[in-house]
Design a protein around this motif. Structure first.
Motif, PDB file in Angstrom:
ATOM      1  N   PRO A 167      72.486  -9.728  41.161  1.00 17.24           N
ATOM      2  CA  PRO A 167      73.933  -9.517  41.074  1.00 17.24           C
ATOM      3  C   PRO A 167      74.603  -9.286  42.436  1.00 17.24           C
ATOM      4  O   PRO A 167      75.812  -9.422  42.556  1.00 17.24           O
ATOM      5  CB  PRO A 167      74.063  -8.277  40.182  1.00 17.24           C
ATOM      6  CG  PRO A 167      72.724  -7.637  40.135  1.00 17.24           C
ATOM      7  CD  PRO A 167      71.733  -8.679  40.514  1.00 17.24           C
ATOM      8  N   THR A 168      73.843  -8.984  43.486  1.00 14.82           N
ATOM      9  CA  THR A 168      74.456  -8.720  44.794  1.00 14.82           C
ATOM     10  C   THR A 168      74.516  -9.967  45.685  1.00 14.82           C
ATOM     11  O   THR A 168      75.071  -9.913  46.772  1.00 14.82           O
ATOM     12  CB  THR A 168      73.666  -7.630  45.541  1.00 14.82           C
ATOM     13  OG1 THR A 168      72.323  -8.073  45.720  1.00 14.82           O
ATOM     14  CG2 THR A 168      73.701  -6.310  44.776  1.00 14.82           C
ATOM     15  N   GLU A 169      73.944 -11.072  45.248  1.00 15.25           N
ATOM     16  CA  GLU A 169      73.945 -12.285  46.066  1.00 15.25           C
ATOM     17  C   GLU A 169      74.798 -13.360  45.437  1.00 15.25           C
ATOM     18  O   GLU A 169      74.908 -13.470  44.221  1.00 15.25           O
ATOM     19  CB  GLU A 169      72.513 -12.811  46.250  1.00 15.25           C
ATOM     20  CG  GLU A 169      71.668 -11.922  47.128  1.00 15.25           C
ATOM     21  CD  GLU A 169      70.338 -12.568  47.466  1.00 15.25           C
ATOM     22  OE1 GLU A 169      70.341 -13.753  47.855  1.00 15.25           O
ATOM     23  OE2 GLU A 169      69.328 -11.881  47.321  1.00 15.25           O
ATOM     24  N   MET A 170      75.414 -14.183  46.318  1.00 15.16           N
ATOM     25  CA  MET A 170      76.237 -15.291  45.863  1.00 15.16           C
ATOM     26  C   MET A 170      75.526 -16.596  46.256  1.00 15.16           C
ATOM     27  O   MET A 170      74.990 -16.700  47.354  1.00 15.16           O
ATOM     28  CB  MET A 170      77.605 -15.223  46.536  1.00 15.16           C
ATOM     29  CG  MET A 170      78.537 -16.319  46.117  1.00 15.16           C
ATOM     30  SD  MET A 170      80.242 -16.114  46.680  1.00 15.16           S
ATOM     31  CE  MET A 170      80.055 -15.904  48.415  1.00 15.16           C
ATOM     32  N   PHE A 171      75.513 -17.568  45.372  1.00 21.24           N
ATOM     33  CA  PHE A 171      74.857 -18.841  45.627  1.00 21.24           C
ATOM     34  C   PHE A 171      75.910 -19.939  45.723  1.00 21.24           C
ATOM     35  O   PHE A 171      76.834 -19.994  44.919  1.00 21.24           O
ATOM     36  CB  PHE A 171      73.846 -19.159  44.516  1.00 21.24           C
ATOM     37  CG  PHE A 171      72.701 -18.175  44.489  1.00 21.24           C
ATOM     38  CD1 PHE A 171      71.605 -18.358  45.317  1.00 21.24           C
ATOM     39  CD2 PHE A 171      72.725 -17.075  43.652  1.00 21.24           C
ATOM     40  CE1 PHE A 171      70.563 -17.457  45.311  1.00 21.24           C
ATOM     41  CE2 PHE A 171      71.694 -16.175  43.632  1.00 21.24           C
ATOM     42  CZ  PHE A 171      70.602 -16.352  44.468  1.00 21.24           C
ATOM     43  N   ILE A 172      75.722 -20.803  46.728  1.00 24.25           N
ATOM     44  CA  ILE A 172      76.646 -21.918  46.935  1.00 24.25           C
ATOM     45  C   ILE A 172      75.835 -23.207  46.828  1.00 24.25           C
ATOM     46  O   ILE A 172      74.843 -23.379  47.544  1.00 24.25           O
ATOM     47  CB  ILE A 172      77.303 -21.838  48.324  1.00 24.25           C
ATOM     48  CG1 ILE A 172      78.057 -20.518  48.487  1.00 24.25           C
ATOM     49  CG2 ILE A 172      78.222 -23.017  48.561  1.00 24.25           C
ATOM     50  CD1 ILE A 172      78.508 -20.244  49.903  1.00 24.25           C
ATOM     51  N   PRO A 173      76.248 -24.126  45.959  1.00 26.57           N
ATOM     52  CA  PRO A 173      75.521 -25.395  45.847  1.00 26.57           C
ATOM     53  C   PRO A 173      75.585 -26.174  47.171  1.00 26.57           C
ATOM     54  O   PRO A 173      76.636 -26.243  47.816  1.00 26.57           O
ATOM     55  CB  PRO A 173      76.253 -26.149  44.740  1.00 26.57           C
ATOM     56  CG  PRO A 173      77.042 -25.102  44.012  1.00 26.57           C
ATOM     57  CD  PRO A 173      77.335 -24.024  44.994  1.00 26.57           C
ATOM     58  N   ALA A 174      74.460 -26.726  47.584  1.00 31.61           N
ATOM     59  CA  ALA A 174      74.408 -27.497  48.830  1.00 31.61           C
ATOM     60  C   ALA A 174      75.357 -28.687  48.803  1.00 31.61           C
ATOM     61  O   ALA A 174      75.895 -29.090  49.837  1.00 31.61           O
ATOM     62  CB  ALA A 174      72.989 -27.963  49.096  1.00 31.61           C
TER      63      ALA A 174
END
Length: 183
Positions: A167-174
């Protein structure tokens, strides 16, 4: 009136006048030269309406000088940088030094400057590989920085199955980053 500069060498201001309005600089050990700067010293301007065509000459395998147009300098454009490292494979063009018997040894090239009308200078076509990149350094830096950012960030790439929810990390699609980086 003119100067010639090669990186790592002293400035040359000793142009030999070989004919009326024709000057030559010798470039020893030209095989190790990538770029050359030709400039006006500021001691005397070109006569009104004239400038100087800049040529590069190197000896071919038979020792005959091969002259190629690099570009020009003028009172409005008193200096220019030319890339000469790949010129030995280019075609020979027309030049004003052809009929002159200028002494030249096998490992010495020459830079020739021919004083001509500005109208003539602007209509000449220099060899394409003599031009220095017109992309400014900020653009080059930005492109390299973005390429490095993409390479660095994708080195941590995981498949969706490998991802552990946090919950503390954000993911960005490449694919989003690739859409954003200009090509």
């Amino acid at each position: 009136m003119f100067g010639c500069l090669v990186a790592g060498r002293l400035v040359q201001t000793d142009a030999q006048q070989v004919a009326e309005g024709k000057f030559v600089f010798n470039l020893p050990d030209y095989e190790n030269v990538n770029h050359v700067v030709v400039f006006m010293l500021g001691t005397a301007p070109f006569p009104v309406g004239t400038g100087g065509s800049v040529y590069f000459s190197y000896p071919d395998k038979d020792g005959t000088p091969v002259w190629q147009l690099l570009g020009f300098i003028s009172n409005e454009k008193p200096s220019a940088i030319f890339k000469i490292s790949r010129l030995k494979t280019e075609e020979i063009g027309q030049h004003p030094f052809g009929m002159m018997n200028i002494a030249q040894t096998q490992s010495v090239a020459q830079i020739g400057i021919s004083v001509e009308p500005v109208e003539f200078l602007t209509q000449q076509t220099p060899v394409a590989s003599a031009a220095v990149s017109t992309v400014d350094s900020f653009t080059q830096f930005t492109q390299k920085m973005l390429d490095n950012f993409y390479n660095f960030s994708t080195s941590f790439a995981l498949t969706q199955a490998q991802m552990i929810p946090s919950p503390t990390e954000m993911f960005i699609p490449a694919s989003i980053v690739l859409k954003w980086i200009p090509s």
